[in-house]
Scaffold this motif. Structure first.
Motif, PDB file in Angstrom:
ATOM      1  N   ASP A  39      -4.124   6.236  10.185  1.00 36.74           N
ATOM      2  CA  ASP A  39      -3.918   4.883   9.686  1.00 36.74           C
ATOM      3  C   ASP A  39      -5.086   4.369   8.853  1.00 36.74           C
ATOM      4  OD1 ASP A  39      -1.438   4.730  10.808  1.00 36.74           O
ATOM      5  OD2 ASP A  39      -2.058   3.605  12.584  1.00 36.74           O
ATOM      6  N   SER A  40      -6.219   5.063   8.907  1.00 39.08           N
ATOM      7  CA  SER A  40      -7.378   4.639   8.125  1.00 39.08           C
ATOM      8  C   SER A  40      -7.298   5.091   6.671  1.00 39.08           C
ATOM      9  CB  SER A  40      -8.669   5.187   8.756  1.00 39.08           C
ATOM     10  OG  SER A  40      -8.847   4.671  10.062  1.00 39.08           O
ATOM     11  N   ILE A  41      -6.399   6.024   6.387  1.00 40.94           N
ATOM     12  CA  ILE A  41      -6.263   6.584   5.043  1.00 40.94           C
ATOM     13  C   ILE A  41      -5.177   5.836   4.278  1.00 40.94           C
ATOM     14  CG2 ILE A  41      -5.723   8.669   3.723  1.00 40.94           C
ATOM     15  CD1 ILE A  41      -8.363   8.798   5.215  1.00 40.94           C
ATOM     16  N   MET A  42      -5.429   5.564   3.005  1.00 38.87           N
ATOM     17  CA  MET A  42      -4.434   4.893   2.176  1.00 38.87           C
ATOM     18  C   MET A  42      -3.153   5.704   2.083  1.00 38.87           C
ATOM     19  SD  MET A  42      -6.474   3.440  -1.165  1.00 38.87           S
ATOM     20  CE  MET A  42      -7.006   5.094  -1.665  1.00 38.87           C
ATOM     21  N   LYS A  43      -2.047   5.042   2.247  1.00 42.11           N
ATOM     22  CA  LYS A  43      -0.748   5.658   2.017  1.00 42.11           C
ATOM     23  C   LYS A  43      -0.471   5.659   0.515  1.00 42.11           C
ATOM     24  CE  LYS A  43       1.144   4.121   6.478  1.00 42.11           C
ATOM     25  NZ  LYS A  43      -0.143   3.596   6.985  1.00 42.11           N
ATOM     26  N   ILE A  44       0.391   6.554   0.092  1.00 45.68           N
ATOM     27  CA  ILE A  44       0.732   6.657  -1.327  1.00 45.68           C
ATOM     28  C   ILE A  44       1.193   5.306  -1.870  1.00 45.68           C
ATOM     29  CG2 ILE A  44       2.401   7.632  -2.967  1.00 45.68           C
ATOM     30  CD1 ILE A  44       0.296   9.641  -2.208  1.00 45.68           C
ATOM     31  N   GLU A  45       2.014   4.614  -1.108  1.00 46.64           N
ATOM     32  CA  GLU A  45       2.535   3.319  -1.547  1.00 46.64           C
ATOM     33  C   GLU A  45       1.410   2.299  -1.706  1.00 46.64           C
ATOM     34  OE1 GLU A  45       5.587   5.822   0.088  1.00 46.64           O
ATOM     35  OE2 GLU A  45       3.691   5.110   0.984  1.00 46.64           O
ATOM     36  N   GLU A  46       0.389   2.401  -0.865  1.00 47.84           N
ATOM     37  CA  GLU A  46      -0.749   1.481  -0.960  1.00 47.84           C
ATOM     38  C   GLU A  46      -1.594   1.773  -2.190  1.00 47.84           C
ATOM     39  OE1 GLU A  46      -1.350   0.444   3.772  1.00 47.84           O
ATOM     40  OE2 GLU A  46      -2.234   2.285   2.971  1.00 47.84           O
ATOM     41  N   VAL A  47      -1.748   3.043  -2.511  1.00 46.98           N
ATOM     42  CA  VAL A  47      -2.460   3.416  -3.735  1.00 46.98           C
ATOM     43  C   VAL A  47      -1.766   2.799  -4.941  1.00 46.98           C
ATOM     44  CG1 VAL A  47      -3.116   5.326  -5.250  1.00 46.98           C
ATOM     45  CG2 VAL A  47      -3.334   5.578  -2.762  1.00 46.98           C
ATOM     46  N   ILE A  48      -0.450   2.912  -4.971  1.00 47.99           N
ATOM     47  CA  ILE A  48       0.324   2.385  -6.098  1.00 47.99           C
ATOM     48  C   ILE A  48       0.156   0.872  -6.206  1.00 47.99           C
ATOM     49  CG2 ILE A  48       2.657   2.078  -7.021  1.00 47.99           C
ATOM     50  CD1 ILE A  48       3.356   4.788  -5.633  1.00 47.99           C
ATOM     51  N   LYS A  49       0.203   0.161  -5.066  1.00 43.95           N
ATOM     52  CA  LYS A  49       0.034  -1.298  -5.081  1.00 43.95           C
ATOM     53  C   LYS A  49      -1.332  -1.696  -5.632  1.00 43.95           C
ATOM     54  CE  LYS A  49       3.132  -2.436  -1.215  1.00 43.95           C
ATOM     55  NZ  LYS A  49       3.190  -2.960   0.179  1.00 43.95           N
ATOM     56  N   GLU A  80       4.338  10.641 -10.517  1.00 47.37           N
ATOM     57  CA  GLU A  80       5.559  10.127 -11.151  1.00 47.37           C
ATOM     58  C   GLU A  80       5.554   8.598 -11.194  1.00 47.37           C
ATOM     59  OE1 GLU A  80       8.766  13.652  -9.931  1.00 47.37           O
ATOM     60  OE2 GLU A  80       8.503  11.886  -8.646  1.00 47.37           O
ATOM     61  N   GLU A  81       5.150   7.987 -10.079  1.00 45.85           N
ATOM     62  CA  GLU A  81       5.147   6.522 -10.017  1.00 45.85           C
ATOM     63  C   GLU A  81       4.044   5.923 -10.896  1.00 45.85           C
ATOM     64  OE1 GLU A  81       7.487   4.502  -8.348  1.00 45.85           O
ATOM     65  OE2 GLU A  81       8.408   6.503  -8.474  1.00 45.85           O
ATOM     66  N   LEU A  82       2.880   6.544 -10.917  1.00 49.67           N
ATOM     67  CA  LEU A  82       1.806   6.059 -11.788  1.00 49.67           C
ATOM     68  C   LEU A  82       2.206   6.195 -13.252  1.00 49.67           C
ATOM     69  CD1 LEU A  82      -1.391   7.509 -10.033  1.00 49.67           C
ATOM     70  CD2 LEU A  82      -0.493   5.174  -9.900  1.00 49.67           C
ATOM     71  N   ASN A  83       2.935   7.246 -13.550  1.00 47.44           N
ATOM     72  CA  ASN A  83       3.359   7.497 -14.928  1.00 47.44           C
ATOM     73  C   ASN A  83       4.350   6.446 -15.425  1.00 47.44           C
ATOM     74  OD1 ASN A  83       3.200   9.227 -17.261  1.00 47.44           O
ATOM     75  ND2 ASN A  83       5.253   9.970 -16.777  1.00 47.44           N
ATOM     76  N   LYS A  84       4.978   5.736 -14.498  1.00 46.38           N
ATOM     77  CA  LYS A  84       5.928   4.680 -14.861  1.00 46.38           C
ATOM     78  C   LYS A  84       5.225   3.367 -15.233  1.00 46.38           C
ATOM     79  CE  LYS A  84       9.564   6.422 -11.765  1.00 46.38           C
ATOM     80  NZ  LYS A  84      10.334   6.136 -10.516  1.00 46.38           N
ATOM     81  N   ILE A  85       3.939   3.258 -14.907  1.00 49.89           N
ATOM     82  CA  ILE A  85       3.193   2.029 -15.185  1.00 49.89           C
ATOM     83  C   ILE A  85       2.754   2.042 -16.647  1.00 49.89           C
ATOM     84  CG2 ILE A  85       1.197   0.624 -14.552  1.00 49.89           C
ATOM     85  CD1 ILE A  85       1.291   1.949 -11.772  1.00 49.89           C
ATOM     86  N   LYS A  86       3.342   1.165 -17.446  1.00 52.74           N
ATOM     87  CA  LYS A  86       3.175   1.244 -18.905  1.00 52.74           C
ATOM     88  C   LYS A  86       1.739   1.050 -19.362  1.00 52.74           C
ATOM     89  CE  LYS A  86       4.710  -3.581 -19.609  1.00 52.74           C
ATOM     90  NZ  LYS A  86       3.352  -4.127 -19.629  1.00 52.74           N
ATOM     91  N   GLU A  87       0.926   0.325 -18.569  1.00 52.05           N
ATOM     92  CA  GLU A  87      -0.462   0.077 -18.983  1.00 52.05           C
ATOM     93  C   GLU A  87      -1.342   1.323 -18.889  1.00 52.05           C
ATOM     94  OE1 GLU A  87       1.025  -3.898 -17.277  1.00 52.05           O
ATOM     95  OE2 GLU A  87       1.206  -1.772 -16.785  1.00 52.05           O
ATOM     96  N   ASP A 275     -14.376  -3.068   1.205  1.00 50.91           N
ATOM     97  CA  ASP A 275     -13.090  -2.765   1.829  1.00 50.91           C
ATOM     98  C   ASP A 275     -11.980  -3.561   1.151  1.00 50.91           C
ATOM     99  OD1 ASP A 275     -10.963  -2.185   3.449  1.00 50.91           O
ATOM    100  OD2 ASP A 275     -11.819  -3.037   5.279  1.00 50.91           O
ATOM    101  N   ILE A 276     -11.010  -2.848   0.591  1.00 52.84           N
ATOM    102  CA  ILE A 276      -9.860  -3.506  -0.028  1.00 52.84           C
ATOM    103  C   ILE A 276      -8.577  -3.220   0.753  1.00 52.84           C
ATOM    104  CG2 ILE A 276      -9.281  -1.632  -1.615  1.00 52.84           C
ATOM    105  CD1 ILE A 276      -8.680  -3.707  -3.734  1.00 52.84           C
ATOM    106  N   LEU A 277      -8.566  -2.108   1.485  1.00 56.07           N
ATOM    107  CA  LEU A 277      -7.355  -1.710   2.205  1.00 56.07           C
ATOM    108  C   LEU A 277      -6.998  -2.694   3.311  1.00 56.07           C
ATOM    109  CD1 LEU A 277      -5.091   0.323   2.573  1.00 56.07           C
ATOM    110  CD2 LEU A 277      -6.621   1.681   4.040  1.00 56.07           C
ATOM    111  N   THR A 278      -8.003  -3.144   4.054  1.00 58.16           N
ATOM    112  CA  THR A 278      -7.741  -4.111   5.127  1.00 58.16           C
ATOM    113  C   THR A 278      -7.120  -5.385   4.569  1.00 58.16           C
ATOM    114  OG1 THR A 278      -9.563  -3.254   6.471  1.00 58.16           O
ATOM    115  CG2 THR A 278      -8.782  -5.460   6.979  1.00 58.16           C
ATOM    116  N   SER A 279      -7.681  -5.864   3.464  1.00 59.27           N
ATOM    117  CA  SER A 279      -7.146  -7.084   2.844  1.00 59.27           C
ATOM    118  C   SER A 279      -5.723  -6.874   2.343  1.00 59.27           C
ATOM    119  CB  SER A 279      -8.051  -7.519   1.687  1.00 59.27           C
ATOM    120  OG  SER A 279      -9.336  -7.878   2.159  1.00 59.27           O
TER     121      SER A 279
END
Length: 320
Positions: A39-49, A80-87, A275-279
């Motif tokens: 649970d201390s490691i970022m999930k893929i979905e959290e990285v994307i957010k 794939e998900e990062l590639n969808k982010i146009k910026e 720390d950004i994950l906790t927030s």
């Protein structure tokens, strides 16, 4: 977004995991890393957010690192998900190359732009020794596969280590004669496991320039690149030098780092982490944290200052 020194911060390096399928002596302890709670490691979905917030602040270049990013479950989906982010203009990766041969096509199809491959020797036995069990042939096959499918340009990252690979400088430089790759010599840095190695085995990249007087400077198109490039008169590839110790490149630094456990590092060579994950998990405003981190990014590292305290974390958990 600019920091308070006027540097445009548009490059995010993300460590996806501190795990690795190698145990390089200057990077990780022999027994591997201590187990971190899942649970201390970022999930893929959290990285994307987090990335989606950062791109609104000007981040347009992403590098995926580790540990070894290719051992991260869901790596193809993430790209794939990062590639969808146009910026985002570019998604790159630093890898040890062990899994590249089998994964390269899927990585390119998902949207990966190119790869940097860490390789400190072309000698099979020395490679096996320094990585504590690595198979050099797998890495070389991975390099050829990337050439074949156009996952290029390829950059080979080589940490110069006194008494280990300084006798192979000719081999690495001459590799660029027939191969359209960039071989980049990186000075050994006093980080984590490598702090003691740095004291005994550090050698300056100047040794390469002294040995190859015929190298011709090549103008870089990217002023924020940490590498200064040269080439042999008739070579297909280039030679790069990354000199964080003997000659820092902080004035043009455009990057921040995100560790696998959700900490932002404004500078590689500092123990400061935010720390950004906790927030994020609390549903709090992470934009303000990112803005504040960028604004307070240090002017430069203090590697050569008296009393410099080496970075505690090992490179595998920072993401380099």
């Amino acid at each position: 977004m600019n920091d308070k020194y006027g540097r445009k911060i548009n490059y995010l390096r993300i460590s996806l995991t501190d795990l690795c399928n190698l145990r390089c002596k200057y990077c990780m302890p022999e027994n591997g890393v201590g187990k971190i709670e899942h649970d201390s490691i970022m999930k893929i979905e959290e990285v994307i957010k987090i990335v989606k917030v950062m791109v609104k602040l000007g981040i347009d270049k992403i590098r995926l690192t580790g540990g070894e990013p290719l051992v991260k479950k869901g790596i193809i989906y993430l790209i794939e998900e990062l590639n969808k982010i146009k910026e985002i203009n570019e998604i790159t990766m630093t890898t040890n190359g062990i899994l590249l041969y089998e994964m390269a096509e899927n990585l390119k199809r998902a949207g990966l732009s190119r790869v940097n491959i860490s390789i400190d020797t072309f000698d099979k036995e020395k490679y096996f020794d320094v990585t504590r069990g690595g198979n050099l042939e797998k890495v070389l096959k991975g390099i050829e596969k990337c050439k074949e499918i156009g996952l290029t340009p390829i950059k080979l990252n080589t940490v110069l280590i006194g008494g280990f690979n300084d006798d192979e400088i000719d081999t690495f430089v001459n590799y660029t004669l027939e191969n359209e790759v960039d071989v980049r010599f990186i000075e050994l840095m006093p980080i984590g496991q490598a702090s003691d190695w740095h004291k005994e085995k550090f050698i300056s990249n100047q040794i390469v320039l002294d040995k190859f007087k015929e190298l011709i400077p090549v103008k870089s198109e990217d002023i924020s690149s940490p590498a200064k490039y040269y080439k042999l008169p008739v070579s297909k590839g280039k030679i790069g030098f990354i000199n964080p110790v003997s000659c820092n490149f902080c004035s043009n630094c455009n990057r921040i780092r995100l560790t696998s456990d959700g900490k932002i590092k404004p500078c590689l060579h500092t123990n400061e982490e935010i720390d950004i994950l906790t927030s994020l998990r609390r549903g709090e405003d992470i934009r303000s944290i990112i803005v504040n981190t960028i604004l307070n990014k240090p002017k430069e590292h203090e590697l050569n200052e008296n009393g410099f305290i080496p970075i505690i974390r090992n490179m595998n958990s920072i993401g380099g």
